[in-house]
Design an enzyme around this catalytic site. Structure first.
Site, PDB file in Angstrom:
ATOM      1  N   CYS A  95      54.245  34.343  29.858  1.00  0.00           N
ATOM      2  CA  CYS A  95      54.764  35.387  29.784  1.00  0.00           C
ATOM      3  C   CYS A  95      56.359  35.678  31.196  1.00  0.00           C
ATOM      4  CB  CYS A  95      54.363  37.382  30.061  1.00  0.00           C
ATOM      5  SG  CYS A  95      54.941  38.747  28.964  1.00  0.00           S
TER       6      CYS A  95
ATOM      7  N   GLU B 234      62.464  34.747  24.543  1.00  0.00           N
ATOM      8  CA  GLU B 234      61.058  33.206  24.377  1.00  0.00           C
ATOM      9  C   GLU B 234      60.004  33.437  23.832  1.00  0.00           C
ATOM     10  OE1 GLU B 234      59.995  32.919  28.480  1.00  0.00           O
ATOM     11  OE2 GLU B 234      58.632  34.111  28.491  1.00  0.00           O
TER      12      GLU B 234
HETATM   13  N1  SAH Z   1      53.208  44.396  26.588  1.00  0.00           N
HETATM   14  C1  SAH Z   1      52.758  43.783  26.288  1.00  0.00           C
HETATM   15  C2  SAH Z   1      53.010  42.567  25.714  1.00  0.00           C
HETATM   16  C3  SAH Z   1      53.250  41.509  26.775  1.00  0.00           C
HETATM   17  S1  SAH Z   1      52.241  40.568  28.120  1.00  0.00           S
HETATM   18  C4  SAH Z   1      51.011  43.898  26.912  1.00  0.00           C
HETATM   19  O1  SAH Z   1      50.757  44.754  27.737  1.00  0.00           O
HETATM   20  O2  SAH Z   1      50.243  43.596  26.740  1.00  0.00           O
HETATM   21  C5  SAH Z   1      50.739  40.068  27.534  1.00  0.00           C
HETATM   22  C6  SAH Z   1      49.801  39.889  28.212  1.00  0.00           C
HETATM   23  O3  SAH Z   1      50.299  38.743  29.857  1.00  0.00           O
HETATM   24  C7  SAH Z   1      49.456  41.102  28.877  1.00  0.00           C
HETATM   25  O4  SAH Z   1      48.103  41.416  28.957  1.00  0.00           O
HETATM   26  C8  SAH Z   1      49.041  40.774  30.249  1.00  0.00           C
HETATM   27  O5  SAH Z   1      48.611  41.765  31.438  1.00  0.00           O
HETATM   28  C9  SAH Z   1      49.690  39.353  30.674  1.00  0.00           C
HETATM   29  N2  SAH Z   1      50.172  38.544  31.481  1.00  0.00           N
HETATM   30  C10 SAH Z   1      50.656  39.305  32.680  1.00  0.00           C
HETATM   31  N3  SAH Z   1      51.792  38.971  32.974  1.00  0.00           N
HETATM   32  C11 SAH Z   1      50.981  37.347  33.443  1.00  0.00           C
HETATM   33  C12 SAH Z   1      50.475  36.597  34.489  1.00  0.00           C
HETATM   34  N4  SAH Z   1      50.597  36.612  35.528  1.00  0.00           N
HETATM   35  N5  SAH Z   1      48.741  36.112  34.301  1.00  0.00           N
HETATM   36  C13 SAH Z   1      48.692  36.022  33.614  1.00  0.00           C
HETATM   37  N6  SAH Z   1      48.518  36.767  31.799  1.00  0.00           N
HETATM   38  C14 SAH Z   1      49.407  38.224  32.423  1.00  0.00           C
END
Ligand code: SAH
Length: 341
Positions: free
Chosen positions: A329, A88
């Protein structure tokens, strides 16, 4: 399954198509990225017989747009890949109409962050450089000009480093898409070797690091990567990044009620960022059903921000952008996966 020619350099295309006229590879490359051709049949500067031969053996696009959701200018697409898996991408519009695409680098993820929905899918596979680029090309077709890219979708980009850098090289190529390196941001959960590679990379790609707690034990509870790289190792890599590039980077900090937004958390964060030139992006946790977390209320967030204010921390508080279309995400691909069962 056909081999895609998208996501390859000119030399790699030349090697694969293996025709005597070396300029054919450049013609194809231009047709894909400048001409935005989606099928060999319409690349008319290539002889018909070769076009036929190429379509028999190779593909340009391998994914199809399976679902498009729209919410207030923001878009989310789910792509069905050649092998039936889904990935996605999300397009976010800022107040001035500028568009940023959030691109996935993997199907699923190995990192296991407790608060993240993608983690629940487990790891399926790396995306190819072509599949990474397809997200950009297909979204561009749907939405028009895209000014910025964040590698912040499903997966851990530095866990698929080779394909990530291949895609970045093509996106950045002035003879092709020509997106400036400063318009691209790689977001990592803190893979220290990836941060060091980016520090040594000759282009100025921006860096975002998901910190989420500056207290080692707490970070370990929600981000297992902390067992592999301590906060000290992470900070050393970030100091190195800053020394090499002279660039400011971003910390992402997901706000979770009664977990990482107390006074001690703010203090640990303030200590951790000392010596770093950083913007802290505070993101209220977006609810994922079945997880033992809650989104903090406004007051708790304001109390946390006040402590950061007093220490002159450079931060922004993200509004719920794109959340109406399951912007966080992993949410759309995950829904798809459930439906398909
Ligand atoms: N693996 C990479 C990129 C993907 S996650 C990373 O960790 O940066 C992208 C961002 O989304 C990250 O900052 C993560 O902390 C955040 N994220 C993941 N799940 C989330 C949620 N349920 N609510 C808010 N932010 C979230």
């Amino acid at each position: 399954m056909k081999t895609s020619l998208l996501g390859l350099s000119c030399d790699e295309i030349a090697e694969l198509i293996n025709v005597p006229q070396k300029f054919r590879a450049r013609q194809l490359y231009n047709a894909f990225y400048t001409g935005r051709k989606e099928s060999f049949d319409v690349i008319i500067d290539i002889p018909l017989s070769l076009r036929k031969e190429l379509s028999d053996k190779f593909a340009i696009y391998t994914a199809t747009v399976d679902t498009v959701l729209e919410d207030d200018g923001n878009k989310k697409i789910r792509l069905k890949l050649q092998d039936g898996l889904y990935t996605e991408s999300v397009l976010l519009q800022d107040g001035t109409g500028r568009q940023t695409i959030c691109i996935s680098s993997q199907c699923g993820c190995k990192m296991g962050c407790r608060f993240c929905r993608t983690a629940d899918m487990g790891f399926q596979r790396n995306l190819t450089s072509g599949e990474i680029l397809e997200q950009f090309m297909l979204m561009k077709k749907l939405a028009g000009k895209i000014s910025n890219i964040v590698f912040m979708g499903m997966g851990e980009p530095f866990d698929n480093r080779e394909n990530l850098f291949r895609a970045i090289t093509i996106l950045n190529d002035p003879k092709g898409i020509g997106l400036g390196s400063r318009k691209m941001t790689v977001s990592t959960c803190g893979l220290v070797d990836g941060i060091r590679t980016l520090a040594d990379y000759r282009h100025e790609i921006r860096l975002a690091v998901s910190l989420n707690s500056a207290i080692e034990e707490k970070r370990r509870q929600i981000m297992p990567i902390t067992n592999r790289y301590s906060l000290k190792e992470l900070k050393d890599a970030l100091l190195y990044y800053q020394q090499q590039t002279g660039k400011r980077f971003t910390f992402e900090y997901v706000l979770i009620a009664d977990f990482n937004i107390g006074a001690e958390d703010a203090k640990a964060l303030i200590d951790f960022i000392s010596g770093l030139s950083v913007l802290v992006n505070l993101i209220p946790w977006n609810t994922v059903e079945g997880k033992p977390f809650t989104t903090p209320d406004r007051q708790a967030i304001m109390d946390f921000c006040r402590i950061l204010d007093r220490a002159d921390v450079n931060y922004t508080l993200r509004k719920k952008k794109g959340f109406g279309i399951s912007g966080a995400c992993g949410q759309l691909a995950y829904k798809g996966k459930k439906q398909d069962k």
